[in-house]
Scaffold this motif. Structure first.
Motif, PDB file in Angstrom:
ATOM      1  N   LEU A 199       0.780  -1.256   0.018  1.00  0.00           N
ATOM      2  CA  LEU A 199       0.129   0.073  -0.168  1.00  0.00           C
ATOM      3  C   LEU A 199       0.626   1.225  -0.044  1.00  0.00           C
ATOM      4  CD1 LEU A 199      -2.974  -0.974   2.598  1.00  0.00           C
ATOM      5  CD2 LEU A 199      -2.886  -1.010  -0.118  1.00  0.00           C
ATOM      6  N   SER A 200       1.990   1.254   0.755  1.00  0.00           N
ATOM      7  CA  SER A 200       2.667   2.660   0.720  1.00  0.00           C
ATOM      8  C   SER A 200       3.546   2.589  -0.336  1.00  0.00           C
ATOM      9  CB  SER A 200       3.334   2.758   2.098  1.00  0.00           C
ATOM     10  OG  SER A 200       4.497   1.517   2.327  1.00  0.00           O
ATOM     11  N   GLY A 201       4.300   3.709  -0.689  1.00  0.00           N
ATOM     12  CA  GLY A 201       5.066   3.783  -1.944  1.00  0.00           C
ATOM     13  C   GLY A 201       4.590   4.242  -3.065  1.00  0.00           C
ATOM     14  N   ASP A 202       5.099   3.714  -4.286  1.00  0.00           N
ATOM     15  CA  ASP A 202       4.633   4.439  -5.347  1.00  0.00           C
ATOM     16  C   ASP A 202       3.928   3.318  -6.242  1.00  0.00           C
ATOM     17  OD1 ASP A 202       6.583   2.710  -6.471  1.00  0.00           O
ATOM     18  OD2 ASP A 202       7.518   4.107  -7.629  1.00  0.00           O
ATOM     19  N   GLY A 203       3.845   2.044  -5.602  1.00  0.00           N
ATOM     20  CA  GLY A 203       3.100   1.027  -6.139  1.00  0.00           C
ATOM     21  C   GLY A 203       3.627   0.353  -7.239  1.00  0.00           C
ATOM     22  N   LYS A 204       4.978   0.768  -7.621  1.00  0.00           N
ATOM     23  CA  LYS A 204       5.766   0.012  -8.799  1.00  0.00           C
ATOM     24  C   LYS A 204       6.947  -0.731  -7.980  1.00  0.00           C
ATOM     25  CE  LYS A 204       4.547   3.866 -11.739  1.00  0.00           C
ATOM     26  NZ  LYS A 204       5.173   5.003 -12.681  1.00  0.00           N
ATOM     27  N   GLY A 205       6.920  -0.932  -6.739  1.00  0.00           N
ATOM     28  CA  GLY A 205       8.016  -1.812  -6.293  1.00  0.00           C
ATOM     29  C   GLY A 205       9.318  -1.033  -5.733  1.00  0.00           C
ATOM     30  N   ASN A 206       9.109   0.423  -5.877  1.00  0.00           N
ATOM     31  CA  ASN A 206      10.140   1.340  -5.387  1.00  0.00           C
ATOM     32  C   ASN A 206       9.732   1.765  -3.938  1.00  0.00           C
ATOM     33  OD1 ASN A 206      11.471   1.131  -7.979  1.00  0.00           O
ATOM     34  ND2 ASN A 206      10.261   2.564  -8.845  1.00  0.00           N
ATOM     35  N   PRO A 207      10.852   1.763  -3.107  1.00  0.00           N
ATOM     36  CA  PRO A 207      10.462   2.280  -1.776  1.00  0.00           C
ATOM     37  C   PRO A 207      10.338   3.746  -1.814  1.00  0.00           C
ATOM     38  CG  PRO A 207      12.870   1.617  -1.789  1.00  0.00           C
ATOM     39  CD  PRO A 207      12.098   1.131  -3.319  1.00  0.00           C
ATOM     40  N   GLU A 208       9.502   4.099  -0.946  1.00  0.00           N
ATOM     41  CA  GLU A 208       9.138   5.467  -0.853  1.00  0.00           C
ATOM     42  C   GLU A 208       9.004   5.952   0.786  1.00  0.00           C
ATOM     43  OE1 GLU A 208       6.440   9.465  -1.630  1.00  0.00           O
ATOM     44  OE2 GLU A 208       5.804   7.185  -2.093  1.00  0.00           O
ATOM     45  N   GLY A 209       9.945   6.287   1.333  1.00  0.00           N
ATOM     46  CA  GLY A 209       9.958   6.795   2.652  1.00  0.00           C
ATOM     47  C   GLY A 209      10.253   5.321   3.520  1.00  0.00           C
ATOM     48  N   ALA A 233      -4.473   3.407   9.482  1.00  0.00           N
ATOM     49  CA  ALA A 233      -3.435   4.553   9.918  1.00  0.00           C
ATOM     50  C   ALA A 233      -2.092   3.895  10.277  1.00  0.00           C
ATOM     51  CB  ALA A 233      -4.063   5.117  11.474  1.00  0.00           C
ATOM     52  N   PHE A 234      -0.999   4.612   9.895  1.00  0.00           N
ATOM     53  CA  PHE A 234       0.271   4.313   9.969  1.00  0.00           C
ATOM     54  C   PHE A 234       1.328   5.544  10.254  1.00  0.00           C
ATOM     55  CE2 PHE A 234      -0.289   4.614   5.647  1.00  0.00           C
ATOM     56  CZ  PHE A 234       0.821   4.989   5.254  1.00  0.00           C
ATOM     57  N   ALA A 235       2.518   5.041  10.871  1.00  0.00           N
ATOM     58  CA  ALA A 235       3.249   6.123  10.863  1.00  0.00           C
ATOM     59  C   ALA A 235       4.134   6.131   9.517  1.00  0.00           C
ATOM     60  CB  ALA A 235       4.131   6.133  12.084  1.00  0.00           C
ATOM     61  N   TRP A 236       4.567   7.139   8.973  1.00  0.00           N
ATOM     62  CA  TRP A 236       5.298   7.423   7.753  1.00  0.00           C
ATOM     63  C   TRP A 236       6.181   8.396   7.642  1.00  0.00           C
ATOM     64  CZ3 TRP A 236       2.155   7.689   2.368  1.00  0.00           C
ATOM     65  CH2 TRP A 236       3.014   7.062   1.318  1.00  0.00           C
ATOM     66  N   ASP A 237       7.577   8.417   7.460  1.00  0.00           N
ATOM     67  CA  ASP A 237       8.368   9.248   6.864  1.00  0.00           C
ATOM     68  C   ASP A 237       8.445   9.281   5.470  1.00  0.00           C
ATOM     69  OD1 ASP A 237      10.556  11.083   6.631  1.00  0.00           O
ATOM     70  OD2 ASP A 237      11.718  10.275   8.573  1.00  0.00           O
ATOM     71  N   ARG A 238       7.820  10.142   4.676  1.00  0.00           N
ATOM     72  CA  ARG A 238       8.037   9.852   3.377  1.00  0.00           C
ATOM     73  C   ARG A 238       8.998  10.542   2.654  1.00  0.00           C
ATOM     74  NH1 ARG A 238       4.766  12.590   0.128  1.00  0.00           N
ATOM     75  NH2 ARG A 238       3.928  14.313   1.663  1.00  0.00           N
ATOM     76  N   LYS A 239       9.961  11.285   3.315  1.00  0.00           N
ATOM     77  CA  LYS A 239      11.083  11.531   2.765  1.00  0.00           C
ATOM     78  C   LYS A 239      12.271  11.204   3.405  1.00  0.00           C
ATOM     79  CE  LYS A 239       9.205  16.136   1.529  1.00  0.00           C
ATOM     80  NZ  LYS A 239       8.948  17.552   1.485  1.00  0.00           N
ATOM     81  N   TYR A 240      12.133   9.837   4.269  1.00  0.00           N
ATOM     82  CA  TYR A 240      13.368   9.264   4.702  1.00  0.00           C
ATOM     83  C   TYR A 240      14.563   9.069   3.769  1.00  0.00           C
ATOM     84  CZ  TYR A 240      16.083   6.136   7.525  1.00  0.00           C
ATOM     85  OH  TYR A 240      16.943   5.441   7.992  1.00  0.00           O
ATOM     86  N   GLY A 241      15.936   9.191   3.904  1.00  0.00           N
ATOM     87  CA  GLY A 241      16.973   9.014   3.204  1.00  0.00           C
ATOM     88  C   GLY A 241      17.164  10.420   2.800  1.00  0.00           C
ATOM     89  N   PRO A 242      18.177  10.238   1.511  1.00  0.00           N
ATOM     90  CA  PRO A 242      18.648  11.267   0.891  1.00  0.00           C
ATOM     91  C   PRO A 242      17.691  12.437   0.582  1.00  0.00           C
ATOM     92  CG  PRO A 242      19.753   9.452   0.151  1.00  0.00           C
ATOM     93  CD  PRO A 242      18.375   9.023   0.668  1.00  0.00           C
ATOM     94  N   GLY A 243      18.243  13.605   0.346  1.00  0.00           N
ATOM     95  CA  GLY A 243      17.266  14.634   0.014  1.00  0.00           C
ATOM     96  C   GLY A 243      16.855  15.592   1.110  1.00  0.00           C
ATOM     97  N   ALA A 244      15.825  16.429   0.780  1.00  0.00           N
ATOM     98  CA  ALA A 244      15.309  17.234   2.045  1.00  0.00           C
ATOM     99  C   ALA A 244      14.824  16.294   3.068  1.00  0.00           C
ATOM    100  CB  ALA A 244      14.136  17.933   1.395  1.00  0.00           C
ATOM    101  N   PRO A 245      15.178  16.845   4.489  1.00  0.00           N
ATOM    102  CA  PRO A 245      14.772  16.032   5.411  1.00  0.00           C
ATOM    103  C   PRO A 245      13.257  15.977   5.848  1.00  0.00           C
ATOM    104  CG  PRO A 245      15.725  18.130   6.348  1.00  0.00           C
ATOM    105  CD  PRO A 245      15.794  17.974   4.512  1.00  0.00           C
ATOM    106  N   GLY A 246      12.964  14.615   6.071  1.00  0.00           N
ATOM    107  CA  GLY A 246      11.426  14.671   6.341  1.00  0.00           C
ATOM    108  C   GLY A 246      11.171  14.458   7.784  1.00  0.00           C
ATOM    109  N   GLY A 247       9.842  13.882   8.112  1.00  0.00           N
ATOM    110  CA  GLY A 247       9.413  13.753   9.492  1.00  0.00           C
ATOM    111  C   GLY A 247       8.630  12.694   9.513  1.00  0.00           C
ATOM    112  N   GLN A 248       8.613  12.174  10.518  1.00  0.00           N
ATOM    113  CA  GLN A 248       7.707  10.776  10.782  1.00  0.00           C
ATOM    114  C   GLN A 248       6.329  11.190  11.004  1.00  0.00           C
ATOM    115  OE1 GLN A 248       9.211   7.027  12.074  1.00  0.00           O
ATOM    116  NE2 GLN A 248       7.807   7.135  13.796  1.00  0.00           N
ATOM    117  N   ASP A 249       5.295  10.990  10.650  1.00  0.00           N
ATOM    118  CA  ASP A 249       3.837  11.566  10.893  1.00  0.00           C
ATOM    119  C   ASP A 249       2.917  10.443  10.768  1.00  0.00           C
ATOM    120  OD1 ASP A 249       3.773  14.485  11.388  1.00  0.00           O
ATOM    121  OD2 ASP A 249       4.973  14.672   9.415  1.00  0.00           O
TER     122      ASP A 249
END
Length: 480
Positions: free
Chosen positions: A365-375, A390-406
């Protein structure tokens, strides 16, 4: 963004998690396994969010909640009345289906019986109420007696909607519990037949930091509004991930002992631990099936953490996942009992999946639906109506702009999601109320574990408020 940058970022996260969670598994072990499976894929774009709010199923009703009239003038009655009035008002205000008339707009009278209420004064400005809750309270014959009424302010001919009398031992807690019961009666009558939650409980982890991260974690319980907080276990170790059974008689949780983390079972009726088998490997994150006959949990008994299902006594266990990469945090679909949502690191970073309990039809369910991880996804909780997770998700986890777990909510049928918390620090462990109208969750504004507090909010992300002081984590709402 190259692979070396992403790997470096993950290793820093692993070190941070190990330092802050040295007395428990947290998610650092999962991170290590995810690091090994990480690919060089670029992060995918976020999908569109759910349009509008998650419906609570009813139209908002404007209700006036009058202070109850005292039946006696003794000081004890006055104290009980104050507790009752405050609790009833707060219960209805937090229900999510009412527009509560401010006390400053209420008529100055205090009706205690149907013959004493003047409905036009509530139905007209400035109150403009559609419904009125009122009544009387006092100690009569060594009993706390409460007479409660709910009237339709617009129906002068047949106004009575509800009338109840309660008789309990005269204590402050009895005054609170009677207010909860009366509030739940009102919510059930006006909320489309959905039972209220004022008498439900929340189980959670109480953190005792100690020195140099050598503290303990125990299982605690509180009322749905944060009152009556008290310890359930006194094991002097690290106990986490409490999940209460559907009949509210047992709590399953994980606890650290000489054989590592194992599933423990606590009887709320007997007030003690009851037998549950210890097996090889690490066994964590237990959750109940809606009929109370099964437990699903994560077990590394075969080497790789997988999802297993056993009966409620821990016997007849069967493995339902079999894929390289850690699988943990299962939760049943409460509506059907035929599906499980869980977190898996099989594609790299942890993501949210669902499948049937017979292992068929796994779907990410999470991610882009194409097998690629997102967050980075954690801690799923399925809504009682079966529509959302409901779930906790840091969508910008990893390189790039810092994200947050919401905290996010995803529509199981469409895959569309909605973000409920924003820029408030680390948010984790959401859990649905039995009426599907509220979510409780853990939040640490600065990310430190011992600063974590438990909060509650409506399922559209509004009316957020804390239930505990710092040092509380991993909440689980009772089924009823």
């Amino acid at each position: 963004m190259d692979r070396s940058t992403c790997t470096s970022r993950l290793r820093r996260r692993i070190r941070s998690n190990r330092q802050s969670c040295s007395t428990g598994p947290c998610h650092w072990a999962l991170l290590i396994l995810a690091l090994a499976a990480l690919t060089a894929a670029l992060p995918a774009q976020a999908q569109d969010t759910i349009n509008g709010n998650i419906s609570n199923g009813v139209n908002t009703i404007r209700i006036a909640v009058a202070n109850f009239k005292p039946l006696a003038g003794d000081p004890e009655s006055a104290a009980y009345k104050q507790t009752f009035d405050a609790t009833l008002y707060a219960d209805l205000a937090s229900a999510g289906i009412f527009d509560i008339v401010s006390k400053s707009l209420m008529p100055p009278t205090m009706p205690g019986a149907p013959s004493e209420i003047q409905l036009p004064t509530y139905a007209s400005a400035p109150a403009n109420a559609a419904m009125v809750a009122f009544g009387s309270l006092g100690v009569v014959g060594n009993k706390l007696v409460v007479n409660g009424f709910l009237f339709d302010a617009k129906n002068l001919q047949y106004p009575q909607v509800l009338a109840r009398q309660y008789s309990e031992d005269p204590t402050d807690d009895s005054a609170r519990q009677v207010a909860h019961r009366f509030a739940d009666e009102i919510i059930y009558r006006l909320g489309g037949g959905t039972p209220g939650i004022a008498e439900t409980k929340i189980f959670y982890v109480k953190i005792n930091p100690g020195k140099d991260n050598t503290g303990t974690k125990e299982i605690w319980e509180m009322d749905y509004d944060g009152a009556n907080q008290h310890a359930i276990t006194h094991l002097g170790t690290v106990s986490m991930s409490p999940h209460v059974s559907p009949d509210n008689t047992r709590v399953a949780f994980e606890s650290l002992g000489r054989n590592g983390f194992q599933i423990k079972m606590y009887s709320l009726i007997l007030g003690r631990l009851v037998n549950f088998p210890e097996i090889g490997g690490t066994n964590i994150t237990p959750t109940w099936s809606p009929d109370g006959r099964e437990l699903a949990y994560s077990s590394s008994r075969t080497g790789d953490p997988e999802i297993w299902i056993s009966d409620a006594s821990g016997n007849l266990a069967r493995r339902v996942t079999n894929f390289r990469g850690p699988d943990m945090s299962p939760v049943y679909n409460p509506r059907t009992g035929a599906q499980i949502a869980w977190i898996s690191g099989r594609t790299g970073l942890p993501q949210l999946y669902i499948m049937n309990t017979d292992s068929s039809s796994p779907q990410r369910l999470s991610g882009d639906g194409k097998g690629n991880p997102e967050g980075y996804a954690t801690s799923p909780s399925w809504s009682p109506d079966g529509k959302f997770i409901a779930f906790a998700w840091d969508r910008k986890y990893g390189p790039g702009a810092p994200g947050g777990q919401d905290i996010y909510v995803i529509d199981v049928a469409t895959g569309e999601w909605k973000q409920l918390t924003h820029d408030g620090g680390r948010c984790d462990f959401p859990s649905w109320s039995p009426d599907s109208r509220h979510i409780v969750y853990a939040n640490s504004a600065d990310g430190k574990a011992d600063h974590t507090r438990i909060w509650t909010m409506l399922t559209d992300g509004t009316q957020r408020r804390p239930l505990t002081a710092a040092g509380a984590d991993m909440p689980n709402w009772s089924w009823k």
